[in-house]
Design a protein around this motif. Structure first.
Motif, PDB file in Angstrom:
ATOM      1  N   LEU A   1       0.838  -1.204   0.000  1.00  0.00           N
ATOM      2  CA  LEU A   1       0.000   0.000   0.000  1.00  0.00           C
ATOM      3  C   LEU A   1       0.871   1.253   0.000  1.00  0.00           C
ATOM      4  N   THR A   2       1.938   1.233   0.759  1.00  0.00           N
ATOM      5  CA  THR A   2       2.879   2.365   0.750  1.00  0.00           C
ATOM      6  C   THR A   2       3.521   2.501  -0.629  1.00  0.00           C
ATOM      7  N   LEU A   3       3.911   1.378  -1.200  1.00  0.00           N
ATOM      8  CA  LEU A   3       4.567   1.441  -2.509  1.00  0.00           C
ATOM      9  C   LEU A   3       3.593   1.960  -3.579  1.00  0.00           C
ATOM     10  N   ALA A   4       2.347   1.505  -3.517  1.00  0.00           N
ATOM     11  CA  ALA A   4       1.351   1.981  -4.492  1.00  0.00           C
ATOM     12  C   ALA A   4       1.192   3.497  -4.376  1.00  0.00           C
ATOM     13  N   ASP A   5       1.151   4.008  -3.156  1.00  0.00           N
ATOM     14  CA  ASP A   5       1.058   5.464  -2.959  1.00  0.00           C
ATOM     15  C   ASP A   5       2.263   6.178  -3.566  1.00  0.00           C
ATOM     16  N   HIS A   6       3.440   5.591  -3.442  1.00  0.00           N
ATOM     17  CA  HIS A   6       4.643   6.219  -4.000  1.00  0.00           C
ATOM     18  C   HIS A   6       4.638   6.189  -5.527  1.00  0.00           C
ATOM     19  N   ILE A   7       4.229   5.077  -6.092  1.00  0.00           N
ATOM     20  CA  ILE A   7       4.225   4.969  -7.564  1.00  0.00           C
ATOM     21  C   ILE A   7       3.151   5.893  -8.145  1.00  0.00           C
ATOM     22  N   GLY A   8       2.024   6.007  -7.457  1.00  0.00           N
ATOM     23  CA  GLY A   8       0.859   6.739  -7.987  1.00  0.00           C
ATOM     24  C   GLY A   8      -0.220   5.715  -8.293  1.00  0.00           C
ATOM     25  N   LEU A   9      -1.415   5.901  -7.687  1.00  0.00           N
ATOM     26  CA  LEU A   9      -2.457   4.887  -7.855  1.00  0.00           C
ATOM     27  C   LEU A   9      -2.976   4.872  -9.290  1.00  0.00           C
ATOM     28  N   ASP A  10      -2.964   6.020  -9.968  1.00  0.00           N
ATOM     29  CA  ASP A  10      -3.387   6.063 -11.372  1.00  0.00           C
ATOM     30  C   ASP A  10      -2.433   5.250 -12.238  1.00  0.00           C
ATOM     31  N   ILE A  11      -1.137   5.344 -11.926  1.00  0.00           N
ATOM     32  CA  ILE A  11      -0.143   4.595 -12.715  1.00  0.00           C
ATOM     33  C   ILE A  11      -0.313   3.096 -12.474  1.00  0.00           C
ATOM     34  N   CYS A  12      -0.566   2.712 -11.210  1.00  0.00           N
ATOM     35  CA  CYS A  12      -0.787   1.286 -10.902  1.00  0.00           C
ATOM     36  C   CYS A  12      -2.034   0.781 -11.625  1.00  0.00           C
ATOM     37  N   LEU A  13      -3.095   1.603 -11.641  1.00  0.00           N
ATOM     38  CA  LEU A  13      -4.337   1.188 -12.296  1.00  0.00           C
ATOM     39  C   LEU A  13      -4.112   1.011 -13.801  1.00  0.00           C
ATOM     40  N   HIS A  14      -3.459   1.984 -14.389  1.00  0.00           N
ATOM     41  CA  HIS A  14      -3.221   1.941 -15.838  1.00  0.00           C
ATOM     42  C   HIS A  14      -2.363   0.724 -16.195  1.00  0.00           C
ATOM     43  N   ALA A  15      -1.323   0.487 -15.418  1.00  0.00           N
ATOM     44  CA  ALA A  15      -0.448  -0.665 -15.685  1.00  0.00           C
ATOM     45  C   ALA A  15      -1.222  -1.967 -15.526  1.00  0.00           C
TER      46      ALA A  15
END
Ligand SMILES: NC(=O)c1ccc[n+]([C@@H]2O[C@H](COP(=O)([O-])OP(=O)(O)OC[C@H]3O[C@@H](n4cnc5c(N)ncnc54)[C@H](O)[C@@H]3O)[C@@H](O)[C@H]2O)c1
Length: 284
Positions: A231-245
């Motif tokens: 969850l911390t890592l997802a916040d750092h990457i950006g949740l929009d970027i995680c969703l798109h990927a």
């Protein structure tokens, strides 16, 4: 044939990754030409580079003064300014059409023996290079975020990429004191193929009440020896970027990559993680 005498590196995009790649290239002595579509974006890139260099200088982590490094970078909005570069790394937004257009422009602007690399996280190198006259010199050079800090770079081999282009991609990254590994042009390559389901499963575990978000992160950090929980890592990457990927991977690899429900809801709500001040956690 790709040119192997590299003095000047072109970077397309002055955002998070392009700015980072420009900064690291300049740090290791290359002349850099950094291109974005608007002057204000180029200037934004320079500001982030200046901040990062100051922080690294404060930790004694630079081989030269910040100003010396900064002066090796030229900003531009003109693709023609990349024509005298010996290699170009593209870090434009993660959309196939944008990347194809960028590579078509690069093919027009640059000599045929220039290595053209893309920093894509999930898009096929072969798809990006399709339709080019010289797809054999297109390679994936996947830097990790933040580029000045992260040691790894994934080299991705497209269907038409030559061995010579692959070797040069490793050499360029290694000259920036990065450690490289190689992946075939399969969806998500090594890193995102494995990382995205891990992040989505962490989000589902939280959403389904397996544990609090803090305990999920602590459990994964201390239980599996990773520096950040999902969850911390997802916040750092950006949740929009995680969703798109995740969506891109689900299209290619099927249901096991379906994004977690709560990831989609957070993105819809505009809570994109650290960059918006709120994701799974709150940030100042
Ligand atoms: N952010 C990450 O954590 C991360 C990590 C690894 C790889 N990547 C990949 O790196 C690439 C860039 O991501 P980012 O996070 O830096 O995005 P970003 O949005 O921060 O930056 C993209 C930049 O490209 C510019 N741009 C748009 N169209 C352009 C064009 N035609 N020519 C030149 N510049 C153009 C935008 O104005 C913007 O400044 C994407 O492919 C992304 O998937 C991102």
């Amino acid at each position: 044939m790709v040119r192997d005498q590299i003095d000047r590196i072109g970077v397309v995009g002055a955002g998070t990754m392009g700015g980072g790649i420009a900064q690291v290239g300049a740090t290791y002595g290359y002349d850099i030409v950094m291109r974005d579509v608007e002057q204000s974006f180029v200037e934004g890139g320079f500001e982030r580079i200046a901040d990062s260099l100051e922080r690294l200088a404060g930790r004694d982590a630079l081989p030269a003064a910040p100003d010396t490094i900064r002066e090796r970078i030229t900003g531009t909005t003109d693709t023609a300014a990349l024509s005298d570069c010996d290699v170009v790394v593209e870090a434009a937004p993660e959309e196939l059409k944008i990347k194809r257009d960028v590579f078509a422009d690069l093919e027009d602007a640059c000599d045929d023996d220039i290595l053209l690399a893309t920093n894509t996280s999930t898009i096929s190198i072969t798809s990006i290079a399709a339709g080019l006259e010289h797809p054999e010199r297109v390679v994936g050079l996947h830097f990790m975020n933040p580029v000045p800090i992260m040691e790894g770079v994934e080299v991705i081999v497209g269907e038409k990429t030559t061995d010579e282009a692959v070797s040069l991609a490793h050499e360029v990254a290694q000259s920036l004191e990065k450690t490289t590994w190689e992946a075939d042009d399969k969806p998500g390559f090594v890193t995102n193929r494995i990382l995205m389901p891990w992040i989505n499963e962490g989000i589902r575990a939280y959403d389904e009440g397996v544990a609090s978000k803090e305990d999920i992160d602590t459990g994964m950090e201390l239980g599996t020896n990773v520096p950040m929980g999902p969850l911390t890592l997802a916040d750092h990457i950006g949740l929009d970027i995680c969703l798109h990927a995740s969506e891109t991977l689900a299209e290619e690899l099927g249901d096991r990559y379906t994004p977690a429900y709560l990831l989609r809801r957070k993105v819809e709500a505009g809570d994109l993680g650290k960059k918006t001040g709120e994701g799974f956690y709150e940030y100042d």
